[in-house]
Design an enzyme around this catalytic site. Structure first.
Site, short mmCIF file in Angstrom:
data_model
loop_
_atom_site.label_atom_id
_atom_site.label_comp_id
_atom_site.label_asym_id
_atom_site.label_seq_id
_atom_site.Cartn_x
_atom_site.Cartn_y
_atom_site.Cartn_z
N LYS A 1 0.83 -1.21 0.00
CA LYS A 1 0.00 0.00 0.00
C LYS A 1 0.87 1.26 0.00
CE LYS A 1 -1.96 -1.22 3.93
NZ LYS A 1 -1.29 -2.51 4.26
N ARG B 1 -9.87 0.58 8.78
CA ARG B 1 -9.47 -0.78 9.13
C ARG B 1 -10.56 -1.51 9.89
NH1 ARG B 1 -3.52 0.29 9.03
NH2 ARG B 1 -2.51 -1.69 9.36
N ARG C 1 11.93 -5.35 4.94
CA ARG C 1 11.66 -3.94 4.62
C ARG C 1 12.52 -2.96 5.43
NH1 ARG C 1 5.76 -1.64 5.38
NH2 ARG C 1 5.99 -2.70 7.37
N ARG D 1 11.24 -0.79 11.10
CA ARG D 1 10.16 -0.56 12.06
C ARG D 1 10.19 -1.58 13.21
NH1 ARG D 1 4.87 0.28 8.37
NH2 ARG D 1 4.00 -1.10 9.97
N ARG E 1 -0.60 -8.71 13.52
CA ARG E 1 -1.18 -7.73 12.58
C ARG E 1 -2.06 -8.44 11.56
NH1 ARG E 1 4.41 -5.25 10.99
NH2 ARG E 1 3.38 -4.13 9.31
P1 AP5 Z 1 4.87 -1.62 1.80
O1 AP5 Z 1 4.49 -0.83 0.61
O2 AP5 Z 1 5.66 -0.94 2.87
O3 AP5 Z 1 3.60 -2.38 2.41
P2 AP5 Z 1 2.32 -1.83 3.17
O4 AP5 Z 1 1.12 -2.51 2.60
O5 AP5 Z 1 2.33 -0.34 3.19
O6 AP5 Z 1 2.60 -2.46 4.59
P3 AP5 Z 1 2.55 -1.85 6.05
O7 AP5 Z 1 3.32 -2.79 6.94
O8 AP5 Z 1 3.00 -0.41 6.08
O9 AP5 Z 1 1.07 -1.95 6.36
P4 AP5 Z 1 0.44 -2.02 7.71
O10 AP5 Z 1 -0.96 -1.88 7.29
O11 AP5 Z 1 0.72 -3.18 8.58
O12 AP5 Z 1 1.15 -0.83 8.52
P5 AP5 Z 1 0.66 0.58 8.97
O13 AP5 Z 1 1.82 1.47 9.02
O14 AP5 Z 1 -0.54 0.99 8.19
O15 AP5 Z 1 5.70 -2.90 1.27
C1 AP5 Z 1 6.29 -3.84 2.18
C2 AP5 Z 1 7.64 -4.32 1.61
O16 AP5 Z 1 7.41 -5.07 0.42
C3 AP5 Z 1 8.60 -3.18 1.20
O17 AP5 Z 1 9.91 -3.53 1.55
C4 AP5 Z 1 8.43 -3.07 -0.33
O18 AP5 Z 1 9.63 -2.64 -0.96
C5 AP5 Z 1 8.08 -4.49 -0.71
N1 AP5 Z 1 7.14 -4.56 -1.84
C6 AP5 Z 1 6.03 -3.76 -2.03
N2 AP5 Z 1 5.37 -4.14 -3.15
C7 AP5 Z 1 6.06 -5.18 -3.68
C8 AP5 Z 1 5.89 -6.01 -4.84
N3 AP5 Z 1 4.85 -5.82 -5.66
N4 AP5 Z 1 6.79 -6.99 -5.05
C9 AP5 Z 1 7.83 -7.19 -4.21
N5 AP5 Z 1 8.08 -6.45 -3.10
C10 AP5 Z 1 7.19 -5.45 -2.83
O19 AP5 Z 1 0.12 0.28 10.44
C11 AP5 Z 1 1.03 -0.03 11.52
C12 AP5 Z 1 0.25 -0.11 12.82
O20 AP5 Z 1 -0.38 1.15 13.12
C13 AP5 Z 1 -0.93 -1.12 12.85
O21 AP5 Z 1 -0.47 -2.42 13.16
C14 AP5 Z 1 -1.81 -0.51 13.96
O22 AP5 Z 1 -1.30 -0.79 15.24
C15 AP5 Z 1 -1.67 0.98 13.71
N6 AP5 Z 1 -2.70 1.50 12.76
C16 AP5 Z 1 -2.47 2.06 11.54
N7 AP5 Z 1 -3.63 2.44 10.96
C17 AP5 Z 1 -4.63 2.11 11.84
C18 AP5 Z 1 -6.04 2.23 11.78
N8 AP5 Z 1 -6.67 2.75 10.72
N9 AP5 Z 1 -6.76 1.77 12.84
C19 AP5 Z 1 -6.14 1.25 13.92
N10 AP5 Z 1 -4.79 1.09 14.02
C20 AP5 Z 1 -4.03 1.52 12.99
#
Ligand code: AP5
Length: 213
Positions: free
Chosen positions: A13, A87, A126, A160, A171
């Protein structure tokens, strides 16, 4: 156009949102990034969420809805990309109300489909540039010069605290339990589009562009 990028941790994402910011002048609203900023700033709210995030649990709806509300009041430029929000169904309802109250609409919900094995590899490999947020990976996306960001030249690469296998499992559990019902919800509202998140980064990007066009 305002869109939601929906998918489990590591689906890509954040990676895809950054392209849309560059090419379409859209605004990325990542609740994960906002919460990490709050955590680093040491505010009361930041302290509260730090432990929850490290465990891999979801932060309460009130906190994240409040964060999004503030951002929606600002300029929307080429449209908002909701990355990691909503979410829960309560967050989806809140988003609908907030958008209606600011005279905006939701153009598309893009589900990035991936399988669990790929996610473990993606998350544990990552790292990001601590200065500009560019996302890298040990195997699939390394900078041209090791340790130096291709985008801004920064050398402050970070991993992270929740990018380990134990937090990832939690997660994922949260995703299946609380977030995946949104797939059915947006399907019923005829707003859901699916892309193959397992394809390489450029292919996924092209699929998303096709949905937006
Ligand atoms: P990346 O693009 O970083 O993946 P992502 O989907 O953004 O993953 P996140 O881990 O950031 O999502 P998340 O939802 O767990 O975390 P968030 O910060 O929102 O890609 C990942 C890796 O793969 C990278 O190294 C990239 O280079 C590689 N890659 C990407 N695409 C690829 C491809 N096509 N092929 C090969 N490699 C690829 O949330 C973190 C925490 O915050 C949550 O656990 C929760 O505690 C809290 N939180 C956040 N939002 C909320 C909410 N709305 N409600 C409640 N709690 C929340």
């Amino acid at each position: 156009m305002n869109i939601i990028l929906l998918g489990p941790p590591g689906a890509g994402k954040g990676t895809q949102a950054r392209y849309l910011v560059e090419t379409r002048d859209m605004i990325q609203l990542s609740t994960g990034d906002m919460l990490r900023e709050a955590k680093d700033s040491g505010t009361e709210m930041g302290k509260k969420v730090a432990e929850v995030m490290a465990r891999g649990d979801l932060v309460t709806d009130d906190i994240v809805i409040g964060l999004i509300r503030e951002k929606l009041e600002g300029d929307s430029k080429g449209g908002f990309i909701f990355d990691g929000f909503p979410r829960t169904l309560a967050q989806a309802d809140a988003l609908e109300e907030l958008m209606a109250s600011t005279g905006q609409t939701l153009g598309a919900v893009i589900e990035m489909q991936v399988d669990e094995d790929a996610l473990v590899e993606r998350i544990t490999g990552r790292y990001t540039c601590g200065d500009c947020g560019e996302v890298y990976h040990d195997a699939t996306k390394r900078p041209a010069v090791e340790g130096v960001c291709d985008k801004c030249g920064g050398t402050n690469m970070k991993r992270r605290a929740d990018d380990n296998e134990a937090s990832l499992r939690q997660r994922l559990m949260e995703y299946y339990k609380k977030t995946s019902p949104l797939i059915g919800y947006y399907y019923a509202k005829r707003q859901l589009h699916r892309v193959d998140g397992l394809a390489d980064i450029d292919k996924v990007r092209a699929e998303i562009e096709a949905v937006l066009d």
